[in-house]
Every structure is written in C-alpha cells, then in structure tokens.
Enzyme design. Sequence first.
Site, PDB file in Angstrom:
ATOM      1  N   HIS A 251      46.806 -58.387 104.050  1.00 54.96           N
ATOM      2  CA  HIS A 251      45.450 -58.275 103.487  1.00 54.96           C
ATOM      3  C   HIS A 251      44.687 -59.553 103.800  1.00 54.96           C
ATOM      4  CE1 HIS A 251      42.196 -57.405 100.670  1.00 54.96           C
ATOM      5  NE2 HIS A 251      42.678 -56.181 100.575  1.00 54.96           N
ATOM      6  N   GLY A 252      43.374 -59.497 103.761  1.00 56.81           N
ATOM      7  CA  GLY A 252      42.564 -60.715 103.880  1.00 56.81           C
ATOM      8  C   GLY A 252      42.717 -61.532 102.604  1.00 56.81           C
ATOM      9  N   ASP A 253      42.544 -62.848 102.700  1.00 56.20           N
ATOM     10  CA  ASP A 253      42.774 -63.667 101.506  1.00 56.20           C
ATOM     11  C   ASP A 253      41.580 -63.637 100.545  1.00 56.20           C
ATOM     12  OD1 ASP A 253      40.966 -65.163 102.875  1.00 56.20           O
ATOM     13  OD2 ASP A 253      42.226 -66.946 103.074  1.00 56.20           O
ATOM     14  N   ASP A 254      40.604 -62.770 100.838  1.00 60.32           N
ATOM     15  CA  ASP A 254      39.438 -62.693  99.957  1.00 60.32           C
ATOM     16  C   ASP A 254      39.737 -61.964  98.642  1.00 60.32           C
ATOM     17  OD1 ASP A 254      39.850 -60.509 101.699  1.00 60.32           O
ATOM     18  OD2 ASP A 254      37.898 -59.686 101.174  1.00 60.32           O
TER      19      ASP A 254
ATOM     20  N   ASP B 132       5.131 -36.884  77.525  1.00 65.63           N
ATOM     21  CA  ASP B 132       5.974 -36.084  78.442  1.00 65.63           C
ATOM     22  C   ASP B 132       5.572 -34.613  78.348  1.00 65.63           C
ATOM     23  OD1 ASP B 132       8.060 -35.226  80.051  1.00 65.63           O
ATOM     24  OD2 ASP B 132       9.568 -35.355  78.458  1.00 65.63           O
TER      25      ASP B 132
ATOM     26  N   SER C  44      39.287 -49.304 103.938  1.00 67.89           N
ATOM     27  CA  SER C  44      38.328 -48.412 103.291  1.00 67.89           C
ATOM     28  C   SER C  44      37.133 -48.147 104.200  1.00 67.89           C
ATOM     29  CB  SER C  44      37.829 -49.041 101.984  1.00 67.89           C
ATOM     30  OG  SER C  44      37.172 -50.262 102.279  1.00 67.89           O
TER      31      SER C  44
HETATM   32  C1  SPV Z   1      14.051 -36.148  80.492  1.00 68.45           C
HETATM   33  O1  SPV Z   1      14.756 -37.154  80.575  1.00 68.45           O
HETATM   34  O2  SPV Z   1      12.864 -36.159  80.789  1.00 68.45           O
HETATM   35  C2  SPV Z   1      14.619 -34.894  80.022  1.00 68.45           C
HETATM   36  C3  SPV Z   1      15.851 -34.918  79.225  1.00 68.45           C
HETATM   37  O3  SPV Z   1      14.056 -33.878  80.285  1.00 68.45           O
HETATM   38  S1  SPV Z   1      15.420 -34.902  77.588  1.00 68.45           S
HETATM   39  O4  SPV Z   1      14.491 -35.988  77.341  1.00 68.45           O
HETATM   40  O5  SPV Z   1      16.616 -35.009  76.811  1.00 68.45           O
HETATM   41  O6  SPV Z   1      14.749 -33.620  77.338  1.00 68.45           O
HETATM   42 MG    MG Z   2      12.158 -34.081  81.076  1.00 68.35          MG
END
Ligand code: SPV
Ligand code: MG
Length: 668
Positions: free
Chosen positions: A326-329, A441, A246
């Site tokens: 494979h490694g044994d881990d 907010d 990987s």
């Molecule tokens: C936020 O996470 O601030 C968003 C998404 O704007 S929501 O709160 O659902 O509006």
């Molecule tokens: Mg928001």
Amino acid sequence: MKALILNSGMGSRMGVLTSEHPKCMTKISPRETILSRQLTQLCDAGVKQVVITTGLFGHVLEAYCDSLDLPMEYTFVHNPDYRITNYIYSIYLAREFLDDEILLMHGDLVFENEVLDRVLASKSSCMTVSSTLPLPEKDFKAVIRDGKVLKVGVHFFEDAAAAQALYHLKREDWQKWLKEIETFVATDRLTVYAEEALNAIGGAANIAALDVRDLLCAEIDDAQDLAVVSRRLKEVENRTVYMCFSTDLIHGGHIEIIRKARRLGKLIVGVLSDEAVASYKRFPLVPCAERMKLFENIAGVSRVVEQRTLSYRENLEAYRPDIVVHGDDWCAGFQKPVRDEVVSLLKSYGGKLIEFPYSANEEYQEIQKRQRADLAMPDLRRGRLKRLLEMKGLVTVMEAHDGLTGLIVEDTVVHENGGARQFDAMWLSSLCDSTARGKPDIELVDMTSRFRTLDDIMEVTTKPVIFDGDTGGLTEHFVYTVRSLERMGVSMVIIEDKTGLKKNSLFGTEVEQTQAPVDEFCRKIRAGKNALRTKDFMICARIESLILEKGMEDALARARAFVAAGADAVMIHSRKKDPAEIFEFIDRFRKEDPATPIVLVPTSFNGVREEEWKARGANIIIYANQLMRAAVPAVRRAAVSILENHRAEECDADLMPFKEIIRLIPGE
Ligand code: SPV
Ligand code: MG
C-alpha cells in the site's frame, strides 16, 4: 546510475558446473541463470547501463548477454590476468567507465527484488548486511559502528555482521575507494579483495550498513550453495502479494506501483466493489466487473479478485498473502483503522506489510478532477440513482438549496470503524427553495426560478438529484417539466397527489388542501412517462392520504393505481412522530409489490435509524430540510449578538473563518 558486475573469477569451486561457461551462467531455476536474473532485475529497476568484468569464458559470457535480448547497454571489460589477479584488478581495468554513482555486485550473488529496491532507494552509500544470519566462517563480514560499515573482510568477527558484496556507492564515496584501488594496483597488491583498499581508507567512504535481515541475498560458491539458493528462490517466487485498487482510470502511477509490487511475488489485485468505492469516494465511472477486466490485462497481475469492503479482512483471510502493498499515505487519516486491521491480520499469520512512499502527482490529480467533472455530465449523472438503488437497496438523500449546501452534501464524509459514510444524492425541496427566497411553499416560486437553483447546485456537484415537483402543475405543463429535468441530468421527480392551491404537507389538515382524484393524477403520471427520452429518469408518485387523514386503505389504493399508471416509485408521507402508520404502509405495500421503491421523508418520525428502514423495505430516505433548519438559528444568533453588543467580536467564536469556508469551493 551504472551497475558494475564482477565476473572475472574462475568459479573453480563449482566443479563441472563451470566447465564450459563462467559461474554467473549457472542455472538457478528452470528459467534463469544467476546473470540473467541479475540483469532482468536491474532492467526492471531502471538500471540499464552495465559494466561487466570478464575472465575465463569471456566471449561465452558476452554472447550470452546478447542472447538475453534485454534493453541494456553493456560494457565488457576483460581482465586478461584473471588467473593470477583478484577482482581488485578487474575494477582497476574498468575504472574509466565508472565515473558515476554505481551499483557494485559480485557476479555470483542472488538476491530478491526487495533487496535491490532498498539498495537503490538508499539515500547514502550502502552495503547489504544481515543482522539475523549467523556470522559465516569463511565469507564476508562487515564491521559496523553506528550503522556505518568500517571494514569488510573474512577475518573480522567483532562488531561484525554477515555481509554481501552488493553496494550502492555514491560518486564521492566510490571515488575515494577507487583512488585507493589505484594505489593498491600501483604497488602491485593485485591478489587481495578490493575491500582491502576500502579498509585502508578507514571509513573515509561513508557506507551505511543496510540490514536486509532474512531477505534472500546470498552468493553461490559451490554446488551446496546452489541447492540452498535455488530452494529459497522458489519460495520467494511463490510468495503472494496483495494490493487493492479503487480507481476506475488506470494511469502511469498505478502501472508503476504494480510494477514494483509484482517484483515482490505473485500479485493478486483486489478491486474495490462499487458500493465500497461509492461509500468513501465517489461513484465509480466504470463498474467493478469492468474494472476487474482492466486489471486482468495488466502485465504481471496474476489474479484479480473483488474486495467487497474497505476492510481487507475478508480477502486477507481468503488468500493469506505473504505481503500486502500500500502507499504510506494511509498511516494517518481515515484509512488508519483499515491499516491497523491489516497489520494485525498479517501479524496473526506471519505476513508482511510493505508501504511505498506516496507522492501526489499533479498530472494524475488533474485526471481525477476531470473524472469528477465527467460525473456531473447529465447522461452520467441521471442513471446513477437507479444504480445506487440496485447496489445499496437503501439510498440516503440530503436537502440542498444552493450551490454551497450542494457542496456540503457532495463532500461531507464521516469515517467510522475504518468505513466511510456519505449522502448518496440530493433533494431539491420546494419548501427550502421557497423559504430561501422568503416565500411560502405554495408553488409560488415558478419553475424557471426553481431550475435556476437546480442549475446552481448541479454546476458544482456530481451526485444524483431528486427534484421536488410539488403537484407537477397542469399535466400539459408537467410534460415540459419532465423533459427539462431529464435533459439537465436530474434522476427523479416526485409529484404529490394534490390539486388546487398546494400547501406544505407539514401543515396537514390545519390548512385547506385537496387531494387530486386518482384518475387525474394517473393521467399526469402517464403523460410524464410518455414524455421521457431515457430509461434512467424516474417519476415518483407521492401519496398524501395519511397527511390529509384519508386512511391507510386510500393510501394503498392510490399506491396501487399510481404504480399501474407507470410510477417508478411511491412516496408515502406522514407528519406523525410515531412511525406506526408508515411501518404499516410499508408492510402492506411490500406484500403486494416487492419491487417498486418506497420513498420516505422522515422529518417528524425521525427516531428510526436507516438500517431499520432498510430492513422494513424502504428504499430512499430523504432528509428534506435539516440543513436549512440548522442554518436559520445560527444566522439569527449572529444577527442578535451583533445588535446586542454593538460589535461582532462576541459572535466571532461561533463563526467559521472564511478561509475555511472557501475550502469547500472547488478550485479555491
Ligand atoms: C419539501 O421538502 O418541500 C417537501 C417535503 O415537499 S415536506 O416538506 O415534508 O412536505
Ligand atoms: Mg415540497
């Protein structure tokens, strides 16, 4: 360690095959003689000092070794009495060069690499035996007790196993045997096997019986042996070995394991797909197609194929390799189910699993740390969201509001059915960023403060970031925001089509909120797009029509207009528990526009699983505030408990010890 190869025998049972050179120069395949194979094997295994005893055609043998042009250091010891003495005398003559731990082998022995690897890896002195081969009538057998070789010879049948003269002898054991050889020579017993001296010391040399079962380890005495061994060798060389990688940075450790694996057969390298790597580790720095090219150019890799899942099933069924390495881990931990499946698949068709001991190398761990640091660089981080969208179709995004939650989003992995799941990206929510500061907010937390949180998170993580840009503010300000975010390595900003004092959408129509006129919002999108320097950064238009109950037609009309104005994605939001209106929006939008990514924040309509969102045509699922909501009640519970109990003892059981918390922090 030195190898001692005994080649002073006459090889007379080989007939004309040894009329011009010693037996060890007999061809066993179009490319190899017994000796060239032994020497190449030793050289590959890192044993570069070889003492070779010679007899008839000694000079031919020396010239031959020289012609092989291997980076070996040879010491040739000629036994002039090869016609009348056995190899006990040749060893005696070579004794001054043999004061170390040694690998002793007969010159007519053909063995596969795994045998040599096991002999060399043996922690104690050992001799190869086979518990599965029938006891040979005339050849060597070893008397074994408690895994230890007591006697070696052709006449022992009791408690015995077929044995081959391939020994790894630690210095102490070898010195005991050698001393007895000297006694034998001093008393003129020169025509016996050297093993008679070993038998004479009655198990004083501590030699383990190393059971190689059906692996190829056979001597060639006559033309019939030659035919059998050559055929078996062909089978061994046609074996296929499968290994999966990987990594996107190949270092010495990988080369070493490839070197070991290719000694077992034709090596097929499986390269894990980008999606599978990203699912359990981190996003690959180098895409799968390029990683495949890297492996194609490594010596000894016969074929390179993609492995699309952590499970080996698809490739094991397609290529049916004889051996998986494979490694044994992976014997414990999250990869165990993958291993269990490999074991059962191999069993179904008679394949075999070989596990090399895994040792964590500090130097390579340092390289990996540096790789992680690279992933955090803005230019490497920014475009990764687009790549994840292309690769996965649906990406999952979790809210982070400080460095610590960022680390939780970065590092949390769950393992299920041998697969692994983790979040693809991070959401920098205006709601959580404001709440963490004890503020509403309403775009009160200014951009500079929001960028401070962003920087705290980006400093300790590597995953792509989606930034909640609220309304984007004034268009004249938005262009600066876009440039700053792009420069920092953010992948996407989401701006919502509101104007005036923005309130959180989860209040819906309970508070007064105004949607921005379509033209005005389109202008903002266009200005933002024009300000960009890269093709990586995405601007997503968030449509608030359903939140503000303006109806589906309004939502769709806005989506159309915003995409036409250049939006790279649309987010449709709803605060209903029932996802019906979101389903309808996705259905109708997808019929018109099959490509533009659809972003959802399923906070209220949280009953739909990601698989269903993907099937319906959504592309980004943002878990916008769950980590903060998980923390608040836990934090409050602890505060209440301490107040109620006048001490912290009662709440302690619910708290994580700081020792564990700091494990989340890189470098701690
Ligand atoms: C936020 O996470 O601030 C968003 C998404 O704007 S929501 O709160 O659902 O509006
Ligand atoms: Mg928001």
